[in-house]
Design a protein around this motif. Sequence first.
Motif, PDB file in Angstrom:
ATOM      1  N   ALA A  71      89.060 103.445  16.752  1.00  0.00           N
ATOM      2  CA  ALA A  71      87.708 103.907  16.369  1.00  0.00           C
ATOM      3  C   ALA A  71      86.890 103.052  16.958  1.00  0.00           C
ATOM      4  O   ALA A  71      85.574 103.550  17.054  1.00  0.00           O
TER       5      ALA A  71
ATOM      6  N   GLU B 219      83.643 104.425  19.204  1.00  0.00           N
ATOM      7  CA  GLU B 219      81.981 104.276  18.806  1.00  0.00           C
ATOM      8  C   GLU B 219      81.479 103.342  19.836  1.00  0.00           C
ATOM      9  O   GLU B 219      80.283 103.976  19.761  1.00  0.00           O
TER      10      GLU B 219
ATOM     11  N   SER C 120      92.193 115.704  17.147  1.00  0.00           N
ATOM     12  CA  SER C 120      91.160 115.190  16.006  1.00  0.00           C
ATOM     13  C   SER C 120      90.351 114.094  16.568  1.00  0.00           C
ATOM     14  O   SER C 120      89.364 113.902  16.210  1.00  0.00           O
TER      15      SER C 120
ATOM     16  N   SER D  65      85.986 114.183  16.745  1.00  0.00           N
ATOM     17  CA  SER D  65      85.483 112.997  15.949  1.00  0.00           C
ATOM     18  C   SER D  65      84.240 112.432  16.880  1.00  0.00           C
ATOM     19  O   SER D  65      82.848 112.008  16.252  1.00  0.00           O
TER      20      SER D  65
END
Length: 329
Positions: A197, A201, A222, A226
């Motif tokens: 993650a 980011e 998935s 995101s």
Amino acid sequence: MIEVKDLQKSFAVKETFFSAFTSLLKKKEKRIRAVNGISFSIHAGEIMGVAGESGCGKTTTAMLLLGLYRPSGGKVLFEGMDISSLKGTELRYFRRKAQLIFQDPYESLNPRFTVYRTIEEPLIVNRLRRKSERREKIMKAMEKAKLMPLEAFCDKYPHELSGGERQRVCIARAIVLEPVLLIADEATSMLDVSIRAGILEIIKELTEEMKMATLYISHDMSLLGSICDKIGIMYAGEIVEIGRSEDIIQSPLHPYTRALIEAVPVPEFRRAKLKLKAIAGEPPDLVNLPRGCSFRLRCERAIKACRTSRPKLFEVKQGHFVACHQVGD
């Protein structure tokens, strides 16, 4: 920023003496059609995801966009310029402005280089001679890649870093030249789930901040949902569906897209014991693609038209395209 028009790439098949003689008699050379006529565009500040099974042509597409492969047909336009025709100063400019984040941070770093020297290498190659200017750019790139505190990482070697830290070094190396095209090829697949993650980011923030056109390659739907603004689904060298991330994830139209989404694990206790839905059959032979739709041999809903004609992308609604006879009917 980047526009792809009917892009094609094929590779000659290495043959034995007998098979090569047979091909000669038939006057037909065997070729793998890795990319078979795809078109899309990526704007500044936009992330486009490309998903599909192994062997569908994702990485070959990335190599074509970077100019590392010459296309067999079609064009890749970078800021309006056909990259296959670039030479001299224009080619050097493109090399600086198009960068790649590799899949494996363990293999893509020189074990003899410190973090500082690794990030400095692109600046040296591109003849930025002033050390003070190089240092300023290196520190800025490290800060953007969140390699903090800066002093703690500069003199470290790759073996002293974790997987996530190594990938941050790769990101810093990629952005130190301030590119406008960034390609991330499975940039988190070699990392623990707990640190993915953070890397995603960083890529998302850098794309927005630096106004880059980013292509993110993955088989994880998935993950793409995101961070990506739009997603293209590749199968057997073709884009079978492309559109905004919300449309692709929430309202998939192509049977292959639906199958990919159904194969994503759902982290819910009540569904933990349910078996994931596998896609039946095997991908087609890229040397001898079947007539008609290349997915029809694995599709439970194939109709007569699927056997006779290859479906073309058409717009179902604004910005959402699909290549499927079922949807067309």
